[in-house]
Write an enzyme that holds these catalytic residues in place. Structure first.
Site, PDB file in Angstrom:
ATOM      1  N   GLU A  90      28.539  45.381  12.656  1.00  0.00           N
ATOM      2  CA  GLU A  90      27.437  46.160  13.064  1.00  0.00           C
ATOM      3  C   GLU A  90      27.142  47.559  11.978  1.00  0.00           C
ATOM      4  O   GLU A  90      26.239  47.806  11.896  1.00  0.00           O
ATOM      5  CB  GLU A  90      27.763  46.494  14.513  1.00  0.00           C
ATOM      6  CG  GLU A  90      27.479  45.486  15.440  1.00  0.00           C
ATOM      7  CD  GLU A  90      26.009  44.811  15.553  1.00  0.00           C
ATOM      8  OE1 GLU A  90      25.258  45.383  15.645  1.00  0.00           O
ATOM      9  OE2 GLU A  90      26.260  43.573  15.522  1.00  0.00           O
ATOM     10  N   SER A 481      42.704  32.671  80.336  1.00  0.00           N
ATOM     11  CA  SER A 481      44.394  33.154  80.901  1.00  0.00           C
ATOM     12  C   SER A 481      44.820  33.930  79.985  1.00  0.00           C
ATOM     13  O   SER A 481      45.706  34.677  80.261  1.00  0.00           O
ATOM     14  CB  SER A 481      45.195  31.963  81.200  1.00  0.00           C
ATOM     15  OG  SER A 481      44.730  31.308  82.349  1.00  0.00           O
TER      16      SER A 481
END
Length: 820
Positions: A90, A481
């Site tokens: 680049e 229960s």
């Protein structure tokens, strides 16, 4: 001579005029554009869009939320050779120019003049930082000029290494990967420091055109680009000739590597995501927060697996509901099996498969399974597949494969742990699969640390992919229960003892709101006569619970539930309360159970242990829990400095958990609930081989909800199984057969390697030998059992023999009041 002088002066004036004009135009552009340029200082505070990551307590990745994959790193973490690869690709003169490369711009201008179109932008890395952080991607002269001006400012404000770091963390490199660290993970499943030279060059080739040079989409073009960058690196002196030759000959090794989660915990991940969005809004997805949860990865994975396996086991007991799809013979003959199964989703570990042939003679079925390919399914894996008729009725056990499936059926299968068969006669055995189906019943599991309230594991259903509904925290169901321990604790707090006797005999209630009288029964349909409360609890006797609630009082019980911070909004104010006819979520029941488990202290369940920002600084730390019996207001509820935290991290608050129940009553209840495991409806849990576990099963009318809630002194776990739309699970299904096996599978791992954890015996507790038939003290020589009592509630001392009726009762006792 004078003519030459005049000509030279003319050219000089022309050049000066041109330069002056250029300066004026440039200055005009600068003065026009400068006010609209953002200040470079913003780069120092810029927040890169980084996903939200959720981790378990032991730092295993649970989930990642956010559109962009990014993992910002510092330039010190990036190898020099990787930096040089990007510069070669680049901006080779990055460390030499002042933000703008005149040569590069001149080259770009010449290309524009010669071709009539923009061939390259002549951009430096600094100019790309300016564009990526501040500008649009429009290819215009105005944007380019802005880019140059910003680049010049950036170079004045920041050093080169900082600029390069910003660039490498921002660039898009394809496949939702933003920044070099994310790209290294996506393409090579490695950290940047472990990449080879060839792989580094491949990544450096992506910024130019992430789609065109993508090694997954265009491997040939990607290789050409990689080799060109390697050549540039050699020419620039970054690598040697030998390194170049080795790298260009390296094969392409890129593959797609999505971020792999390490724990199957979708329901807790969604809970964490929802809380983060509540706290931080949409920025939760982009600001790089890390959330560490309280769940342990091993326990969480075990919870997920245990719930899924338990629901599948229930489902198999009720038969095979048939294929999920059918492919007609013409389509089967003319299309590839791989195409035909694509329309059927995978559900957790269940894989869609197409039956291609059925061999009754050899008892083998051939299938094509999605993601596996051709496979065989032995008949032994299909014998469970009785034809489903109702939850209470199935057909006969199949005797051959064709009674279960046919060619063209689309079914679900499990991948077998072992593949192939020596009987196939092929050189390379086909994988083996087993018949499966997606369960219709759902469930939930919640496990809490009893001291702190930390959620150690949570599963909210069979499959989050199928249903986001989190039954662990959202479903309101009848506890059956499993509610009884709260009733019995209320009774113990109001003078009852485990030796108090109630008559388990038929009872009828007239109710003007009902068309018929209410005749409650035990689950067995039988009645057992005088029964001590201890036995009534571990045998889950409904009639005794009803009589007990009537004596204790409905309002007294509801008030005590409020004291325990158990929601009563959905509790009835009638005697059916004793049978668990109210409604609680599994989390609410688990929290109440944890209060019992820890000895009676308040519990506030929580999931998030800490939140960190993208820099690792702690923004939130869960409060430190302190259990308090008395003088709680003197405990500072302020902050304390966590150990081993950074200096500017969030300070840790202190959360005071007050006592909600008398420790002696809770201790006695522990003893009674351990008998549920030792002698009662939870006997299956004895397989764990532990003496410190206690619990209670629960099954509602018509088996619509089934539960098991169990604990030791340090961990409390609740499991629930039922249909989302309440319906009977089957007449032979109870909490002990559906929910308890899930609890056992989880607790087997959760308790592995841990010492026994029993509640310490508090002061004011006595053990007394009693007559089990009367609940009174046993006389010498009389058969008796030891029972535990609070000192003030212990049976009265034995009277002299002359004042007794011979059965241990004094003449003044009226046992009939307790019995009838």
């Amino acid at each position: 001579m004078s003519h030459l002088l005049r000509t030279s002066r003319l050219f000089a004036w022309l050049i000066l005029t041109g330069l002056s004009t250029a300066v004026i135009i440039t200055s005009g552009f600068y003065l026009y554009l400068r006010p609209g340029l953002p200040p470079v200082e913003q780069l120092l505070d810029i927040k890169l869009q980084t996903p939200l990551r959720v981790y378990s307590e032991d730092s295993k990745l649970i989930a990642e939320f956010g559109e962009k994959r990014r993992a910002p790193i510092t330039i010190e973490q990036i190898p020099t050779i990787q930096l040089q690869a990007f510069m070669a690709a680049e901006d080779s003169r990055f460390y030499e120019h002042f933000g703008v490369d005149i040569k590069g711009l001149a080259r770009a201008a010449i290309e524009l003049v010669s071709t009539g179109s923009i061939q390259s932008g002549g951009s430096t890395i600094t100019m790309q930082v300016a564009k990526n952080y501040f500008l649009s991607r429009d290819r215009t002269f105005i944007r380019k000029f802005n880019e140059i001006l910003l680049a010049l400012q950036i170079e004045r404000e920041l050093n080169k290494n900082r600029i390069l770091e910003l660039y490498l963390n921002k660039i898009y490199l394809g496949n939702r990967a933003y920044g070099i660290a994310a790209a290294a993970q996506v393409y090579y499943n490695k950290p940047v420091a472990e990449l080879s030279l060839a792989q580094m060059a491949m990544l450096a080739g992506l910024p130019k055109a992430p789609s065109a040079y993508n090694p997954l989409a265009n491997p040939d073009r990607a290789r050409i680009r990689r080799d060109w960058i390697l050549g540039r690196m050699r020419d620039l002196g970054f690598i040697t000739d030998d390194a170049y030759e080795l790298a260009v000959s390296a094969p392409l090794t890129a593959s797609y590597n999505a971020t792999e989660t390490e724990v199957d915990a979708d329901f807790v991940a969604e809970m964490a995501r929802s809380e983060m969005v509540r706290r931080f809004g949409e920025e939760a997805y982009t600001d790089g927060y890390s959330v560490t949860l309280t769940v342990d990865s091993v326990k969480q994975q075990t919870a997920t697996d245990a719930l899924q396996n338990g629901l599948e086991a229930y489902d198999r007991r009720h038969g095979f509901r048939g294929p999920i799809g059918q492919i007609d013979p013409d389509t089967l003959a003319n299309r590839e099996p791989s195409d035909l199964v694509l329309n059927y989703p995978r559900v957790e570990s269940l894989i869609p498969a197409l039956v291609t042939s059925v061999d009754d003679e050899n008892l083998v079925t051939s299938v094509y399974a999605r993601g596996i390919g051709e496979a065989t399914m032995a008949f032994e894996t299909m014998t469970w597949a009785r034809r489903y008729k109702t939850e209470d009725l199935t057909g006969p056990e199949p005797e051959k494969p064709s009674e279960v499936v046919s060619a063209g059926d689309v079914i679900y299968v499990h991948a077998a742990a072992e593949t192939g068969s020596e009987e196939t006669g092929t050189e390379e055995a086909l994988p083996a699969v087993s018949l499966a189906q997606v369960p219709r019943a759902e469930g939930a599991l919640i496990s809490l640390d009893t001291d702190t309230g930390a959620i150690e594991a949570l599963a909210g259903g069979y499959s989050f992919g199928q249903s986001k509904y989190n039954r662990a925290i959202q479903a309101k169901r009848q506890p059956g229960s499993t509610f009884k321990p709260f009733l019995y604790l209320t009774a113990l707090e109001n003078g009852m003892t485990p030796a108090t006797i109630y008559n388990d005999a038929p009872i009828v209630f007239d109710d003007s709101e009902l068309e018929t009288a209410w005749r409650p029964q035990n689950s067995s349909g039988q009645f057992y006569g005088p029964t001590r409360l201890r036995e009534a609890l571990y045998r889950s006797r409904n009639i005794v619970s009803i009589r007990l609630l009537r004596d204790v009082g409905i309002q007294t019980t509801l008030d005590y539930l409020k004291q325990l911070k158990i929601p009563v909004e959905n509790m009835p104010d009638n005697l059916s309360l004793s049978l668990g006819s109210g409604q609680l979520s599994p989390m609410e029941l688990a929290r109440g159970l944890a209060v019992i488990a820890n000895g009676g202290y308040d519990v506030q369940p929580y999931l998030i242990d800490r939140i960190q920002d993208v820099k690792g600084e702690i923004l939130y730390q869960a409060p430190k829990t302190v259990l308090c019996d008395k003088d709680c207001d003197q405990i500072t509820a302020g902050t304390s400095e966590p150990e081993n935290r950074q200096e500017n991290d969030a300070k840790q608050e202190t959360r005071v958990m007050r006592r909600l129940a008398d420790e002696r009553s809770v201790y006695i209840l522990h003893s009674m609930m351990r008998d549920v495991i030792r002698l009662g409806t939870g006997r299956r849990a004895r397989a764990l081989g532990r003496e410190d576990i206690a619990g209670k099963t629960g099954t509602t009318n018509e088996q619509k909800d089934t539960w098991f809630a169990g604990f030791n002194h340090e961990i409390a776990t609740t499991t629930w199984v039922g249909f989302d739309q309440p319906a009977p699970l089957g007449r032979r299904e109870f909490g002990a057969s559906t929910a308890l096996p899930i609890w056992i599978d989880y607790m087997k791992v959760a308790l592995s390697g841990t010492p026994a954890a029993m509640m310490p015996r508090p002061n004011g507790i006595v053990n007394i030998r009693i007559n089990p038939e009367t609940g009174k003290r046993a006389r010498p020589g009389e058969d008796g059992v030891f029972e535990v009592f609070k000192e003030e509630d212990a049976p009265a001392p034995l009277p002299p023999e002359s004042e007794s009726d011979g059965n241990g009762n004094s003449s003044g006792d009226d046992l009939s009041r307790q019995i009838f």
